[in-house]
Enzyme design. Structure first.
Site, short mmCIF file in Angstrom:
data_model
loop_
_atom_site.label_atom_id
_atom_site.label_comp_id
_atom_site.label_asym_id
_atom_site.label_seq_id
_atom_site.Cartn_x
_atom_site.Cartn_y
_atom_site.Cartn_z
N ASP A 1 -73.22 7.36 119.30
CA ASP A 1 -74.42 7.76 118.57
C ASP A 1 -74.69 9.25 118.65
O ASP A 1 -74.09 10.03 117.93
CB ASP A 1 -75.61 6.94 119.08
N ARG B 1 -86.85 2.04 106.39
CA ARG B 1 -87.90 3.03 106.12
C ARG B 1 -87.41 4.13 105.18
O ARG B 1 -88.21 4.77 104.49
CB ARG B 1 -88.42 3.64 107.42
N GLN C 1 -74.68 15.83 115.92
CA GLN C 1 -75.57 15.77 117.09
C GLN C 1 -74.86 16.17 118.38
O GLN C 1 -75.52 16.44 119.39
CB GLN C 1 -76.20 14.39 117.20
N HIS D 1 -78.34 -0.76 116.70
CA HIS D 1 -79.40 -0.86 117.70
C HIS D 1 -80.01 -2.27 117.75
O HIS D 1 -79.81 -2.98 118.72
CB HIS D 1 -80.48 0.21 117.51
N GLU E 1 -84.91 -0.11 115.83
CA GLU E 1 -84.55 0.76 116.94
C GLU E 1 -85.75 1.10 117.81
O GLU E 1 -85.62 1.21 119.03
CB GLU E 1 -83.92 2.05 116.41
N HIS F 1 -79.36 1.36 110.45
CA HIS F 1 -80.24 1.39 111.62
C HIS F 1 -81.31 0.32 111.43
O HIS F 1 -81.92 0.23 110.35
CB HIS F 1 -80.96 2.74 111.74
N ARG G 1 -86.35 13.62 117.53
CA ARG G 1 -85.89 13.72 116.16
C ARG G 1 -86.32 15.04 115.53
O ARG G 1 -85.55 15.68 114.80
CB ARG G 1 -86.41 12.55 115.32
#
Length: 457
Positions: free
Chosen positions: A324, A214, A64, A273, A239, A236, A86
């Site tokens: 992050d 998820r 990223q 988070h 968040e 995660h 995203r």
């Protein structure tokens, strides 16, 4: 054995002058002496600034860094959020090759060292080729992260990501997630390959990272945890408000409660988070001893919200910081924004100082260094016997350090400006930054520039 002399250093019981350290062959501190200025004469390395424990960066996605600052143009409907960002991030991966990834990661890790980070938790989910098929060596991209860390000289906790679904209730993954997907067998094979690399390497730790509730169904999470009973576990969690809503719709419970009901969360866990939690969920995290992995600059950039740090830390909760998405690569900015966020919602100052008369910068730095080390499975977080010699030396001659003494040094570094005060950095007793420069920064930067020019052409 090597001998290191620090003119001024923060030790667990406070600041000390004329500190001599004996470093063993594994980069650990074997002995500490204080108050003897003559020890400098016999030292292998003399550092004259203000020495503080190196800061672990407990959460990052190296790829990223290639899109940092490229996602700030408003969308047409004005409804930009984490989810629209995203989608843009997924699109940016369509051209990234293994060479590109290593070039980006090496540049990022050099930037981290020069900023005062001495270790990184690489939450790594870029597993497959551009078309979603495995590379000839399924470990290709993970090995590139290890190579980048070794090139830069930063300690690495490799956290290969388990990613199997596109949402709750087993929603199929989308096109943008094609490079991430692994089943349990392939995931555990990847972890095993990394374990082999880490054997005998004091700067490489291997953990696991089920991406999120998820993305990892309950049965798959249980299977992987049973196969991996030791080592760091990062996930995660909570968040985004939408994530909480989706979890409630799918399970009737909130994410932290679901996780704690599915797994034995303890000190080896890092809950990344954990922004949107109830008081009861907060209490469960505190009681578990898990670390809350806070990434304030990314959480602010994405509009995620603010973690309840004041109550969490007051109850004994453990925290660490991560960069992050790497829109900022600075422990100073993460710690400063963590404190300022709490000031803005409380209307008070020195919220996270830890009590009356205490220095905010010292308390935040110590908490994040110790919590980050715990989360990354490192014997680090302080300048102390038995721990890694991960040390950052601040420039005592910089104008921002004028009249700073004791804990005022950390308050000045964190709250008095944005000057690059890091002069020297040691990782496992090895000097990787000297006089503010990394030995390999020029050629790493050239490779990075060429890579970004191609990716954003």
């Amino acid at each position: 054995m090597r001998r290191l002399f620090l003119k001024h250093a923060l030790l667990p019981d406070g600041w000390a002058h004329d500190v001599s350290l004996t470093i063993d062959g594994r980069g650990r501190i074997a002995a500490i002496g204080t108050g003897d200025a003559t020890a400098a004469a016999g030292a292998d390395l003399v550092l004259t600034g203000h020495a503080v424990p190196g800061m672990p960066n407990l959460h990052g996605h190296a790829h990223q860094r290639a899109i940092a600052g490229f996602g700030e143009r408003a969308g047409r409907d004005g409804g930009d959020s984490f989810w629209s960002w995203r989608s843009a991030m997924y699109a940016a991966l369509d051209r990234m090759t293994p060479d590109d990834f290593q070039a980006v990661a090496s540049q990022l890790y050099v930037e981290m060292l020069k900023a005062g980070f001495t270790a990184i938790g690489e939450f790594h989910y870029l597993h497959h080729d551009i078309d979603g098929r495995p590379y000839a060596d399924p470990s290709e991209m993970s090995l590139r992260a290890v190579a980048a860390a070794r090139e830069a000289g930063i300690a690495l906790t490799m956290l290969p990501v388990l990613y199997a679904a596109g949402g709750f209730a087993g929603k199929p993954p989308g096109h943008g997630q094609r490079r991430f997907i692994l089943d349990s067998d392939r995931f555990l094979a990847l972890v095993s390959r990394l374990d082999t690399m880490a054997s005998g390497d004091d700067d490489l730790v291997v953990g696991i990272a089920p991406h999120s509730l998820r993305a990892v169904p309950a049965d798959l999470l249980a299977r992987v945890l049973a196969a991996r009973p030791l080592g760091p576990v990062h996930i995660h969690i909570a968040e985004q408000p939408q994530e909480v809503a989706d979890c409630l719709a799918a399970t009737g419970r909130r994410p932290v409660d679901v996780l704690f009901d599915q797994a034995e969360v303890d000190e080896r866990w890092c809950l990344v988070h954990a922004t949107h939690i109830t008081d009861a969920e907060r209490g469960r995290i505190v009681a578990s001893g898990a670390v809350a992995g806070l990434c304030p600059t990314t959480e602010a950039n994405l509009g995620d919200g603010l973690f309840p740090a004041e109550a969490f830390m007051a109850e004994g909760g453990r925290i660490g910081i991560g960069s992050d998405s790497h829109i900022s690569v600075s422990p100073v900015e993460e710690l400063r924004l963590l404190e300022y966020g709490q000031r803005l919602i409380s209307g008070r100052r020195t919220v996270l100082a830890g009590g009356p008369g205490r220095a905010t910068g010292r308390h935040l730095h110590t908490a994040a260094a110790q919590g980050g080390a715990q989360a990354l499975g490192l014997d680090a977080g302080a300048i102390a016997i038995g721990l890694r010699a991960d040390i950052v030396v601040l420039d005592a001659d910089d104008p921002l350090m004028v009249a700073r003494r004791g804990d005022g040094i950390l308050d000045g570094w964190i709250f008095a400006g944005n000057r690059p005060l890091v002069r020297d950095v040691l990782v496992g007793g090895r000097q990787v930054v000297a006089g503010g420069r990394h030995a390999h920064e020029d050629h790493i930067a050239r490779r990075f520039r060429a890579t970004l020019e191609r990716l954003h052409a």
